[in-house]
Design an enzyme around this catalytic site. Structure first.
Site, PDB file in Angstrom:
ATOM      1  N   LEU A  61     -23.445 -14.014 101.975  1.00 45.90           N
ATOM      2  CA  LEU A  61     -23.324 -12.660 102.314  1.00 45.90           C
ATOM      3  C   LEU A  61     -24.228 -12.707 103.699  1.00 45.90           C
ATOM      4  O   LEU A  61     -25.363 -13.309 103.677  1.00 45.90           O
ATOM      5  CB  LEU A  61     -24.026 -11.924 101.467  1.00 45.90           C
ATOM      6  N   VAL A  64     -25.070 -10.520 107.798  1.00 45.42           N
ATOM      7  CA  VAL A  64     -24.779  -9.504 108.673  1.00 45.42           C
ATOM      8  C   VAL A  64     -25.212  -9.617 110.124  1.00 45.42           C
ATOM      9  O   VAL A  64     -26.263 -10.439 110.275  1.00 45.42           O
ATOM     10  CB  VAL A  64     -25.303  -8.067 108.099  1.00 45.42           C
ATOM     11  N   GLY A  73     -26.480  -0.572 106.711  1.00 44.28           N
ATOM     12  CA  GLY A  73     -25.882  -0.248 105.598  1.00 44.28           C
ATOM     13  C   GLY A  73     -24.501  -1.220 105.371  1.00 44.28           C
ATOM     14  O   GLY A  73     -23.611  -0.873 104.392  1.00 44.28           O
ATOM     15  N   GLY A 109     -24.691  -4.628 105.001  1.00 43.75           N
ATOM     16  CA  GLY A 109     -24.719  -5.343 103.836  1.00 43.75           C
ATOM     17  C   GLY A 109     -24.204  -4.842 102.624  1.00 43.75           C
ATOM     18  O   GLY A 109     -23.573  -5.390 101.586  1.00 43.75           O
ATOM     19  N   ASP A 158     -26.702 -16.936  94.789  1.00 42.34           N
ATOM     20  CA  ASP A 158     -27.811 -17.906  95.032  1.00 42.34           C
ATOM     21  C   ASP A 158     -28.697 -17.313  96.222  1.00 42.34           C
ATOM     22  O   ASP A 158     -28.174 -17.248  97.194  1.00 42.34           O
ATOM     23  CB  ASP A 158     -27.462 -19.266  95.277  1.00 42.34           C
ATOM     24  N   TYR A 184     -31.203  -8.381  96.800  1.00 45.62           N
ATOM     25  CA  TYR A 184     -30.045  -8.248  95.791  1.00 45.62           C
ATOM     26  C   TYR A 184     -30.648  -7.330  94.323  1.00 45.62           C
ATOM     27  O   TYR A 184     -29.802  -6.810  93.928  1.00 45.62           O
ATOM     28  CB  TYR A 184     -29.667  -9.779  95.077  1.00 45.62           C
ATOM     29  N   PHE A 224     -29.810  -3.528  94.011  1.00 47.48           N
ATOM     30  CA  PHE A 224     -28.528  -3.417  93.764  1.00 47.48           C
ATOM     31  C   PHE A 224     -28.342  -3.597  92.198  1.00 47.48           C
ATOM     32  O   PHE A 224     -27.160  -3.575  91.834  1.00 47.48           O
ATOM     33  CB  PHE A 224     -27.318  -4.017  94.638  1.00 47.48           C
TER      34      PHE A 224
HETATM   35  C1  LIG Z   1     -29.610  -9.543 103.888  1.00 44.84           C
HETATM   36  C2  LIG Z   1     -28.719  -8.985 104.703  1.00 44.84           C
HETATM   37  C3  LIG Z   1     -27.298  -9.405 104.285  1.00 44.84           C
HETATM   38  C4  LIG Z   1     -28.986  -7.451 104.353  1.00 44.84           C
HETATM   39  O1  LIG Z   1     -27.704  -6.747 105.327  1.00 44.84           O
HETATM   40  P1  LIG Z   1     -28.258  -5.519 105.988  1.00 44.84           P
HETATM   41  O2  LIG Z   1     -26.686  -4.926 106.456  1.00 44.84           O
HETATM   42  O3  LIG Z   1     -29.285  -5.680 106.847  1.00 44.84           O
HETATM   43  O4  LIG Z   1     -28.730  -4.525 104.789  1.00 44.84           O
HETATM   44  P2  LIG Z   1     -28.348  -3.070 104.386  1.00 44.84           P
HETATM   45  O5  LIG Z   1     -28.349  -2.287 105.686  1.00 44.84           O
HETATM   46  O6  LIG Z   1     -27.216  -3.036 103.797  1.00 44.84           O
HETATM   47  O7  LIG Z   1     -29.729  -2.792 103.697  1.00 44.84           O
HETATM   48  C5  LIG Z   1     -29.847  -1.857 102.662  1.00 44.84           C
HETATM   49  C6  LIG Z   1     -31.167  -1.682 102.365  1.00 44.84           C
HETATM   50  O8  LIG Z   1     -31.775  -3.075 101.791  1.00 44.84           O
HETATM   51  C7  LIG Z   1     -32.877  -3.268 102.229  1.00 44.84           C
HETATM   52  N1  LIG Z   1     -33.050  -4.551 102.904  1.00 44.84           N
HETATM   53  C8  LIG Z   1     -32.267  -4.878 103.846  1.00 44.84           C
HETATM   54  N2  LIG Z   1     -32.569  -6.174 104.485  1.00 44.84           N
HETATM   55  C9  LIG Z   1     -33.635  -6.606 103.662  1.00 44.84           C
HETATM   56  C10 LIG Z   1     -34.285  -7.866 103.453  1.00 44.84           C
HETATM   57  N3  LIG Z   1     -33.864  -8.746 104.291  1.00 44.84           N
HETATM   58  N4  LIG Z   1     -34.967  -8.088 102.233  1.00 44.84           N
HETATM   59  C11 LIG Z   1     -35.247  -6.994 101.415  1.00 44.84           C
HETATM   60  N5  LIG Z   1     -34.515  -5.843 101.440  1.00 44.84           N
HETATM   61  C12 LIG Z   1     -33.902  -5.546 102.438  1.00 44.84           C
HETATM   62  C13 LIG Z   1     -33.662  -2.350 102.859  1.00 44.84           C
HETATM   63  O9  LIG Z   1     -34.189  -1.177 101.736  1.00 44.84           O
HETATM   64  C14 LIG Z   1     -32.430  -1.477 103.339  1.00 44.84           C
HETATM   65  O10 LIG Z   1     -32.467  -0.140 103.553  1.00 44.84           O
HETATM   66  P3  LIG Z   1     -33.425   0.468 104.798  1.00 44.84           P
HETATM   67  O11 LIG Z   1     -32.681  -0.005 105.985  1.00 44.84           O
HETATM   68  O12 LIG Z   1     -33.109   2.067 104.634  1.00 44.84           O
HETATM   69  O13 LIG Z   1     -34.785   0.327 104.374  1.00 44.84           O
HETATM   70  C15 LIG Z   1     -28.568  -9.235 106.259  1.00 44.84           C
HETATM   71  O14 LIG Z   1     -30.272  -8.612 106.721  1.00 44.84           O
HETATM   72  C16 LIG Z   1     -28.497 -10.869 106.709  1.00 44.84           C
HETATM   73  O15 LIG Z   1     -27.332 -11.094 107.087  1.00 44.84           O
HETATM   74  N6  LIG Z   1     -29.561 -11.502 106.740  1.00 44.84           N
HETATM   75  C17 LIG Z   1     -29.438 -13.055 107.067  1.00 44.84           C
HETATM   76  C18 LIG Z   1     -28.758 -13.441 106.210  1.00 44.84           C
HETATM   77  C19 LIG Z   1     -29.419 -13.615 104.768  1.00 44.84           C
HETATM   78  O16 LIG Z   1     -30.493 -13.320 104.392  1.00 44.84           O
HETATM   79  N7  LIG Z   1     -28.379 -13.510 103.770  1.00 44.84           N
HETATM   80  C20 LIG Z   1     -28.589 -13.168 102.231  1.00 44.84           C
HETATM   81  C21 LIG Z   1     -27.830 -14.265 101.553  1.00 44.84           C
HETATM   82  S1  LIG Z   1     -28.749 -15.297 100.395  1.00 44.84           S
END
Ligand SMILES: CC(C)(COP(=O)(O)OP(=O)(O)OC[C@H]1O[C@@H](n2cnc3c(N)ncnc32)[C@H](O)[C@@H]1OP(=O)(O)O)[C@@H](O)C(=O)NCCC(=O)NCCS
Length: 170
Positions: free
Chosen positions: A92, A94, A102, A104, A130, A140, A143
């Site tokens: 996953l 972004v 939002g 993710g 994982d 994760y 959620f």
């Molecule tokens: C982790 C990831 C998928 C999150 O996607 P995103 O679109 O940025 O997240 P969202 O906007 O859906 O986040 C929703 C909420 O999750 C929380 N959140 C976002 N990123 C977070 C992180 N890295 N750790 C913990 N919480 C997080 C926040 O509470 C956020 O709400 P807020 O912005 O109002 O504070 C993205 O940051 C990413 O691609 N990171 C690099 C790759 C990665 O780490 N992937 C995970 C796979 S193991």
């Protein structure tokens, strides 16, 4: 407006940067091959009106997986056969420029929708993921994903939770 669709040649895979090189490389080099060979499927979130090469704002990949029910803890294991199937959210990600908007969350909801389609066709006890580090684990958990007793960076979202979240009834 956004839409989520299967990864195709029209998507600009080379332009994707989520800040994690392994996740960038998977999209660029592996995702389409895996889809062709039936190893996994990758879905991308894009702007509805974008023209090719269509920028990828985020993606996830799914595959069917087999789990030893004992890895879920003794309480769950008692209710299940020794080997059960589920769906693995293999990746996953972004794009850096679109994080914290939002996307993710939208991708996770779409992955849950795909899980329900598989559940309705072939069953499956839930979504597995994982987490690559503690930050991802926290992401994760918010959620409803539960860390597995056998490995706290492996998390599980039970089918029941997914049905509740999407308000779909088995
Ligand atoms: C982790 C990831 C998928 C999150 O996607 P995103 O679109 O940025 O997240 P969202 O906007 O859906 O986040 C929703 C909420 O999750 C929380 N959140 C976002 N990123 C977070 C992180 N890295 N750790 C913990 N919480 C997080 C926040 O509470 C956020 O709400 P807020 O912005 O109002 O504070 C993205 O940051 C990413 O691609 N990171 C690099 C790759 C990665 O780490 N992937 C995970 C796979 S193991």
């Amino acid at each position: 407006m956004h839409k989520i669709e299967l990864l195709a040649k029209s998507h600009d895979r080379d332009g994707f940067d989520c800040g994690s090189e392994p996740l960038n490389l998977f999209l660029k080099q592996t995702a389409r091959q895996h889809a062709e060979r039936g190893i996994s499927r990758t879905f991308v979130l894009v702007d509805k009106d974008a023209a090719p090469p269509i920028p990828v704002l985020g993606y996830f990949s799914l595959n069917i997986c087999q789990i030893k029910s004992e890895s879920l803890g003794s309480g769950e294991a008692k209710k299940l056969p020794r080997d059960v199937s589920g769906v693995r959210l293999g990746r996953l990600a972004v794009a850096k420029t679109c994080q914290r908007q939002g996307i993710g969350k939208a991708l996770l909801v779409a992955a849950m929708g795909k899980f329900i389609e598989i559940f309705n066709t072939a069953g499956g006890i839930g979504l597995f993921v994982d987490a690559k580090d503690q930050d991802a684990k926290r992401y994760y958990e918010q959620f409803g994903f539960i860390p597995m007793p056998s490995n706290e960076l492996e998390l599980f979202l039970p089918a029941k939770t997914i049905h509740g979240a999407l308000d779909s009834h088995p």
